[in-house]
Scaffold this active site. Structure first.
Site, short mmCIF file in Angstrom:
data_model
loop_
_atom_site.label_atom_id
_atom_site.label_comp_id
_atom_site.label_asym_id
_atom_site.label_seq_id
_atom_site.Cartn_x
_atom_site.Cartn_y
_atom_site.Cartn_z
N PHE A 114 0.70 -1.17 -0.11
CA PHE A 114 -0.01 0.03 0.02
C PHE A 114 0.98 1.31 -0.03
O PHE A 114 0.46 2.46 -0.48
CB PHE A 114 -0.95 -0.04 1.15
N LYS A 115 2.16 1.05 0.39
CA LYS A 115 2.94 2.35 0.42
C LYS A 115 3.23 2.98 -0.97
O LYS A 115 3.46 4.18 -0.82
CB LYS A 115 4.32 1.90 1.03
N ASP A 116 3.03 2.26 -1.90
CA ASP A 116 3.30 2.76 -3.28
C ASP A 116 2.12 3.87 -3.42
O ASP A 116 2.48 4.93 -4.11
CB ASP A 116 2.94 1.90 -4.29
N LEU A 119 3.46 6.92 -1.74
CA LEU A 119 5.06 7.29 -2.34
C LEU A 119 5.15 7.71 -3.77
O LEU A 119 6.06 8.38 -4.22
CB LEU A 119 6.02 6.13 -1.74
#
Ligand SMILES: *Cc1c(COP(=O)(O)O)cnc(C)c1O
Length: 486
Positions: A114-116, A119
């Site tokens: 999910f960090k994509d 970021l």
């Protein structure tokens, strides 16, 4: 929008400065001066992810980035996602109370976590602001596994950015490590630290606390201490809410219109580590999203569950689990929530954090605990229960959950509450990122998507550093030196 520090004594900054600063000079985290209201939800319904994203985030960046530039950056950030919906919502049956249960798939970005979502946007925002100012930045970040690869992918080969990622040696999965160590780009450094994720995070915080070093190398942050990450995550709560309360696809138009008009609240269940993801849900609620409960889902590292149950926060040492991105004791973003429930009293937050640092434990007054419990529930799920959920969901729906998402679904299924309040469990990673845990539960290894099938054939480049601030600072200096050599 102006941004204020949770410790009350750093100067207020605009969006671009808060983006570049990461941590505030007084050690606090930045928060917007006030919570802007969401646009009318019915006007957002049916629009694309990127369009909704621009509408939701615009008040936070307005004044620092022109509207057309922001639209292009947002569009660009999500164009490469494997799902056209960016973060699709998938039905998953019902909870114990009989409420509709959904899975919000947040793992369709380039590095499968999910960090994509945040970021990919943050990398482009850095690039835009640095180009405008003709500046450079050196990003130093700690990762429990997924931030590292997502940040590296977001900034690789960017001329004005160097990135140094600290990860706990032996405590990230092989896929996670290889996603960081096999990237061939002269501005990327993946560094193994002998220690835990909390050690890595402490090193990063200490480096930021060393103002001489910070200024010398132009330190920047991509951990969820960076406000822009939390901001980008608010969007998918809004998108999921609209999907979960949209019955227009049921066929009968008039019925659809009726239930849309009556659309009520939704509960979100969030696999939690550093508290950044669930904090974005809380922010969405401040902006007017009708959220019933926010459920903090932990694995056996249950400091947050104990805190939200008793008001007592106490470090007990990290145990490795099948969901390593949540193997965390000190959740940085909790500070932002504390600042709010302490009525934005920076002094009180600074005292709380100092007491926690000094003693490894601290309590909040009962009245504050009541405030928290009015909005949050918390629970912890062990590896066996997570594996059992991976099995039962696979049997029922053929979907393969990763162990982090399974922690959220396990808690969501158990939830009491009302039959009429849909529950959305957040799926934070693609199952192929954690093949061992999935294989243990299901007997097969999930396949990596096409762009990563040769991951295990690529050459790894790992640097090592001792668990001391001096060693980390020396390493960063030497990396910058070698890059600047013609
Ligand atoms: C980072 C991460 C989490 C924890 O998210 P926080 O924002 O730190 O609470 C959960 N699951 C996965 C797969 C992650 O990568």
């Amino acid at each position: 929008m102006k941004y204020v520090s949770t410790r009350g004594s750093a100067p207020e900054l605009g969006f671009a400065d808060a983006l570049l600063a990461g941590l505030a000079l007084d050690g606090g985290l930045y928060l917007p001066e006030f919570w802007p209201a969401l646009p009318a939800l019915e006007q957002l319904r049916g629009r694309s992810y990127s369009e909704i994203a621009v509408e939701v985030m615009w008040p936070f960046v307005q004044g620092d980035i022109p509207r057309d530039v922001f639209e292009r950056i947002v569009q660009d950030s999500y164009a490469g996602f494997a799902s056209e919906q960016v973060c699709p919502l998938v039905p998953l049956g019902t909870t114990a109370a009989g409420a509709d249960l959904y899975l919000l798939e947040l793992f369709h970005g380039p590095t499968l976590a999910f960090k994509d979502v945040a970021l990919q946007l943050v990398g482009r925002l850095f690039d835009y602001v640095l180009t405008q100012r003709d500046e450079r930045i050196c990003i130093l970040a700690a990762t429990s596994g997924d931030t590292g690869s997502a940040a590296i992918d977001a900034v690789r080969d960017r001329e004005r950015i160097d990135i140094c990622i600290l990860f706990p040696e032996g405590r990230v999965s092989d896929v996670q490590r290889r996603q960081m160590t096999t990237v061939v780009a002269s501005n990327v450094h993946a560094v193994a630290v002998e220690g835990t994720f909390d050690d890595c995070q402490d090193l990063v915080k200490a480096a930021f606390g060393d103002s001489t070093f910070r200024d010398e190398v132009h330190l920047g942050a991509v951990n969820s201490i960076n406000w822009a990450r939390v901001m980008a995550q608010i969007v998918y709560y809004v998108v999921a809410y609209l999907e979960a309360t949209d019955s227009s696809e049921a066929g009968d138009e008039s019925l659809g219109a009726k239930s849309v008009a009556q659309a009520g609240e939704v509960t979100f269940c969030v696999p939690t580590g550093n508290f950044g993801n669930i904090l974005a849900g809380w922010a969405a609620k401040q902006m007017g999203l009708p959220i019933d409960r926010l459920v903090v889902a932990s694995n056996r590292n249950d400091i947050l569950t104990r805190f939200f149950t008793t008001g007592h926060m106490e470090i007990q040492g990290v145990v490795p689990t099948s969901s390593p991105s949540m193997d965390i004791q000190v959740s940085s973003n909790l500070e932002r929530l504390l600042f709010e429930v302490l009525d934005r009293d920076g002094q009180a937050v600074a005292e709380f954090m100092a007491a926690f640092r000094a003693d490894g434990s601290v309590s909040i007054p009962a009245a504050i605990l009541d405030k928290l419990r009015a909005e949050f529930d918390a629970g912890s799920v062990d590896d066996e229960s997570a594996a059992a959920v991976i099995q039962s969901v696979h049997q029922r729906t053929a979907l393969v959950l990763d162990p982090h998402s399974a922690v959220a679904v396990a808690l969501a299924e158990r939830l009491g509450g009302e039959e009429s309040v849909p529950v959305v469990a957040l799926a934070t990673a693609h199952p192929a990122k954690f093949p061992d845990a999935v294989e243990a539960a299901l007997g097969f290894r999930p396949e990596l998507p096409a762009h990563l099938t040769d991951l295990f054939d690529r050459v790894e480049r790992i640097e090592h550093v001792q668990n001391t601030l001096e060693a980390v600072e020396a390493l960063v200096r030497s990396q910058l030196k070698s890059r600047q050599r013609p």
